[in-house]
Design an enzyme around this catalytic site. Structure first.
Site, PDB file in Angstrom:
ATOM      1  CG  HIS A 181      -1.662  -1.276   1.385  1.00 23.56           C
ATOM      2  ND1 HIS A 181      -2.527  -1.791   0.446  1.00 23.56           N
ATOM      3  CD2 HIS A 181      -1.597  -2.191   2.382  1.00 23.56           C
ATOM      4  CE1 HIS A 181      -2.977  -2.949   0.862  1.00 23.56           C
ATOM      5  NE2 HIS A 181      -2.429  -3.229   2.030  1.00 23.56           N
ATOM      6  NE  ARG A 182       1.340   3.567  -5.187  1.00 22.64           N
ATOM      7  CZ  ARG A 182       2.106   2.946  -6.077  1.00 22.64           C
ATOM      8  NH1 ARG A 182       3.391   2.838  -5.877  1.00 22.64           N
ATOM      9  NH2 ARG A 182       1.611   2.450  -7.180  1.00 22.64           N
ATOM     10  CG  LEU A 183       1.674   2.268   3.993  1.00 23.67           C
ATOM     11  CD1 LEU A 183       0.869   1.694   5.143  1.00 23.67           C
ATOM     12  CD2 LEU A 183       1.662   3.800   4.071  1.00 23.67           C
TER      13      LEU A 183
END
Ligand SMILES: Cc1cc2nc3c(=O)[nH]c(=O)nc-3n(C[C@H](O)[C@H](O)[C@H](O)COP(=O)(O)O)c2cc1C
Length: 203
Positions: A181-183
């Site tokens: 999640h683009r984390l």
């Protein structure tokens, strides 16, 4: 591949050691076309940034070494502004490493030693190429190569004075590891006296 990511617990305390861990994994990934390729960004004397791929030929705690033409655009940039940035993007590992620092020319004997290990064709190429200068046709370059080939005969080929290495001495490393999640994980080492500070950044 485990995707536990980069955490303050599994991160090395020393950026060269952290680089070594990821470098070893990248070199072992056989599907990667050119795992020693890195993007070198420099700044021209007029302030224009420029990037290109070069190959990392050696590295140790002193820094990261690549070879090039000392009259090329990159070399002219580095002469005026030695601060530069290296970037690795290892797609199969989904990792990026940025290394910022100052580039210095290698001692002549270091460049001589590496030049001597290069295949003869590459040695002649280094003499033949006026890297980054305008070239009127491929034939002109092919002719220069033929002439130099005949000139050097069978003897050893010395290093051209306009060709050699640079060592980028880092003052900052950023290790970027792809997260869900683009984390993504981003951990930055900054030189601080004889040691390094470590900071996590928002992705
Ligand atoms: C995979 C790859 C590896 C390269 N390795 C080098 C290298 O080690 N040294 C070099 O001078 N140019 C290398 N080049 C060519 C450079 O990207 C660039 O075209 C050339 O150095 C001239 O750059 P400049 O005009 O910005 O100085 C490589 C290019 C590619 C695509």
């Amino acid at each position: 591949m485990s995707r536990e990511g980069l955490t303050e617990d599994n991160l090395a305390r020393d950026p060269f050691e952290q680089f070594r861990r990821w470098w070893d994994e990248a070199q072992a990934k056989s599907q990667m076309l050119e795992p020693t390729g890195m993007i070198l960004s420099t700044v021209d004397p007029d302030g224009q940034p420029a990037s290109r791929v070069v190959l990392l030929k050696h590295w140790d705690n002193r820094g990261f070494v690549f070879y090039s033409n000392y009259r090329s655009r990159k070399a002219r940039g580095l002469e005026a502004e030695p601060r530069a940035s290296l970037l690795f993007w290892w797609d199969k590992l989904r990792r990026q490493i940025r290394i910022d620092g100052e580039a210095k020319k290698l001692a002549a004997r270091e460049s001589d030693a590496y030049f001597a290990t290069r295949p003869r064709g590459s040695q002649i190429g280094a003499w033949a190429s006026m890297q980054s200068q305008p070239l009127d046709s491929r034939e002109t370059l092919a002719r220069r190569v033929e002439e130099l080939d005949a000139e050097f005969g069978d003897g050893p080929i010395p290093r051209p004075p306009h060709w050699g290495g640079f060592r980028l001495v880092p003052n900052e490393f950023e290790f970027w590891d792809d997260g869900a999640h683009r984390l993504h994980d981003r951990l930055v080492f900054r030189r601080d006296g004889s040691g390094w500070t470590i900071e996590r950044l928002y992705p």
